[in-house]
Structures are given as structure tokens and as C-alpha cells.
Scaffold this active site. Sequence first.
Site, PDB file in Angstrom:
ATOM      1  N   HIS A   7       0.849  -1.202   0.000  1.00 23.14           N
ATOM      2  CA  HIS A   7       0.000   0.000   0.000  1.00 23.14           C
ATOM      3  C   HIS A   7       0.882   1.248   0.000  1.00 23.14           C
ATOM      4  CE1 HIS A   7      -3.129  -2.669   2.188  1.00 23.14           C
ATOM      5  NE2 HIS A   7      -3.588  -2.457   0.969  1.00 23.14           N
ATOM      6  N   LYS A  59     -14.511  -9.514   4.892  1.00 21.48           N
ATOM      7  CA  LYS A  59     -13.329 -10.197   5.431  1.00 21.48           C
ATOM      8  C   LYS A  59     -13.339 -10.083   6.945  1.00 21.48           C
ATOM      9  CE  LYS A  59     -10.995  -8.423   1.403  1.00 21.48           C
ATOM     10  NZ  LYS A  59     -10.338  -7.223   0.901  1.00 21.48           N
ATOM     11  N   ARG A  69      -1.957  -5.954  -8.693  1.00 18.49           N
ATOM     12  CA  ARG A  69      -0.761  -6.758  -8.428  1.00 18.49           C
ATOM     13  C   ARG A  69      -0.554  -7.826  -9.475  1.00 18.49           C
ATOM     14  NH1 ARG A  69      -3.022  -8.103  -2.664  1.00 18.49           N
ATOM     15  NH2 ARG A  69      -4.760  -8.287  -4.116  1.00 18.49           N
ATOM     16  N   SER A 101      -3.035  -7.798   2.430  1.00 12.33           N
ATOM     17  CA  SER A 101      -3.318  -7.650   3.865  1.00 12.33           C
ATOM     18  C   SER A 101      -3.786  -8.970   4.455  1.00 12.33           C
ATOM     19  CB  SER A 101      -4.399  -6.598   4.082  1.00 12.33           C
ATOM     20  OG  SER A 101      -3.944  -5.333   3.738  1.00 12.33           O
TER      21      SER A 101
HETATM   22  O1  PNS Z   1      -8.964  -3.250  -0.120  1.00 14.15           O
HETATM   23  P1  PNS Z   1     -10.232  -3.770  -0.718  1.00 14.15           P
HETATM   24  O2  PNS Z   1     -11.036  -4.529   0.304  1.00 14.15           O
HETATM   25  O3  PNS Z   1     -10.002  -4.567  -1.978  1.00 14.15           O
HETATM   26  O4  PNS Z   1     -11.099  -2.469  -1.141  1.00 14.15           O
HETATM   27  C1  PNS Z   1     -12.363  -2.602  -1.715  1.00 14.15           C
HETATM   28  C2  PNS Z   1     -13.098  -1.254  -1.705  1.00 14.15           C
HETATM   29  C3  PNS Z   1     -13.099  -0.678  -0.311  1.00 14.15           C
HETATM   30  C4  PNS Z   1     -12.386  -0.279  -2.625  1.00 14.15           C
HETATM   31  C5  PNS Z   1     -14.549  -1.480  -2.198  1.00 14.15           C
HETATM   32  O5  PNS Z   1     -15.129  -2.493  -1.454  1.00 14.15           O
HETATM   33  C6  PNS Z   1     -15.408  -0.222  -2.082  1.00 14.15           C
HETATM   34  O6  PNS Z   1     -15.288   0.674  -2.888  1.00 14.15           O
HETATM   35  N1  PNS Z   1     -16.283  -0.167  -1.043  1.00 14.15           N
HETATM   36  C7  PNS Z   1     -17.141   0.976  -0.799  1.00 14.15           C
HETATM   37  C8  PNS Z   1     -18.604   0.655  -1.118  1.00 14.15           C
HETATM   38  C9  PNS Z   1     -18.848   0.830  -2.604  1.00 14.15           C
HETATM   39  O7  PNS Z   1     -18.716   1.899  -3.174  1.00 14.15           O
HETATM   40  N2  PNS Z   1     -19.227  -0.291  -3.259  1.00 14.15           N
HETATM   41  C10 PNS Z   1     -19.435  -0.332  -4.686  1.00 14.15           C
HETATM   42  C11 PNS Z   1     -18.126  -0.633  -5.385  1.00 14.15           C
HETATM   43  S1  PNS Z   1     -18.329  -0.688  -7.120  1.00 14.15           S
END
Ligand code: PNS
Length: 167
Positions: free
Chosen positions: A19, A45, A94, A132
Site C-alpha cells: 500500500h 473479510k 498486483r 493484507s
Molecule cells: O482493499 P479492498 O477490500 O479490496 O477495497 C475494496 C473497496 C473498499 C475499494 C470497495 O469495497 C469499495 O469501494 N467499497 C465501498 C462501497 C462501494 O462503493 N461499493 C461499490 C463498489 S463498485
Amino acid sequence: MNESIAVYPGSFDPLTVGHDDLVQRSLRLVDHLIVAVAETATQGKAGLFSIEERVDLIREVYADEPRVEATSFSGLLVDFAQAREARLIVRGLRAVSDFEYEFQMALMNRSLWPEVEVLFMAPDSRHTFLSSSLVREVGRLGGDVTKFVNPLVKVRMDERFMCDSKE
Ligand code: PNS
């Protein structure tokens, strides 16, 4: 002149050196970076740190970098980005395996807010295996995570696992 602002969203449970690599790359491109911990992550998670603890840790790690702001958000990412006038969302890619999920989210986000751009960045090749969830698992099982996280994060992880082992 308008400040360029990007959001780097994620779960950050915990923040890893992968990150950080992306944070440093983003800082070459924008004036202000909001590292935004999602209260609602798309892929559920089991958490290690609470949302507040993650935000506090990110603040500590970037205490000397005024261009980085750490915060949390609830609800849709695009609503948060729009409210903060951040038209750029950065995400790390990644490996090819990340692509499908990331591409789908990017298109959904753009469909919800057509003005947003999603920028995918490749991390340093040394970090391509890092996640993570793996760092959490290695730490939980007593492995050494020193190479994978900032020393401040390592201290918090050690404290957390120490408490867990006493329970
Ligand atoms: O680190 P991660 O868990 O891969 O991040 C995922 C994240 C937080 C970017 C995604 O779950 C997100 O954007 N969550 C916010 C809710 C939202 O907007 N959902 C619609 C996504 S298209």
C-alpha cells in the site's frame, strides 16, 4: 490553481508496504491523497483492526507527510469521492487475478459517477504477492511480518496477537 486530489480506497487491514508503495507513486501524480478506509468493503473479510484503529495507524505512518490524509467513509465510494471533489481513484493491480474484480468495480463506479477516473498502478515487483489478508494470516500464525509492514504497524500487530493469545 486547483489542487489535484485523489482517493486511495481500501480495507487496509492492515496497511502494508505494498500500500505504501502505491501511496508514494500517487504522491508523484497528485497534490493531496486521501487514504480512505471503507466501512463497507465489497468482499467481506474477518477484521484484525477496527476501522478507527486502521485510520489511526495510517495517520501515524504518514504523520510527517502532510499531503496524505487518512479517513474512513461509509456508503458508496463515488459519493465520498464526489463530496471530497476527488475525481481520481487510485487502486493497485498486483496481478492478472486482481483485474476482473478491479475492472468491474471501476466500471460500476464510473457508471455511478461518470466524471470519475480510476487509475490502476502496478506496485514494485517485490510486492506483487503481498496482501493484507496474507499478512494477517502470517502474523496470526506467529510468522514474522517485519518485511511486509511499517514498524508502527508491526508493533500494533504484535500487541494484538499478544492479547489474542492471552484470551
Ligand atoms: O482493499 P479492498 O477490500 O479490496 O477495497 C475494496 C473497496 C473498499 C475499494 C470497495 O469495497 C469499495 O469501494 N467499497 C465501498 C462501497 C462501494 O462503493 N461499493 C461499490 C463498489 S463498485
